[in-house]
Motif scaffolding. Structure first.
Motif: not given
Length: 60
Positions: A34, A36-42, A44
């Motif tokens: 998935r 979407e779980r690996h990028y755009m985490r907020g 840094g």
């Protein structure tokens, strides 16, 4: 002479195509990756450091 084709051959081809599509759909649904779980985490740590400095400057 041409060999006789059974009248149900087009139906079998169509059914085979439908089954292949269903299999692909199931494979996609079961895919554990998935993105979407690996990028755009907020933001840094650099973003937080810059914005803490901005907020600290305004508050003083």
């Amino acid at each position: 002479m041409l060999p006789a084709r059974p009248p149900f051959m087009p139906l079998l081809r169509r059914l085979d195509a439908i089954v292949a599509r269903c299999h692909r759909l199931i494979e996609r649904a079961r895919d554990p990756y998935r993105p979407e779980r690996h990028y755009m985490r907020g933001p840094g740590p650099k973003w937080h450091a810059r914005h803490r400095a901005d907020v600290a400057g305004i508050a003083l």
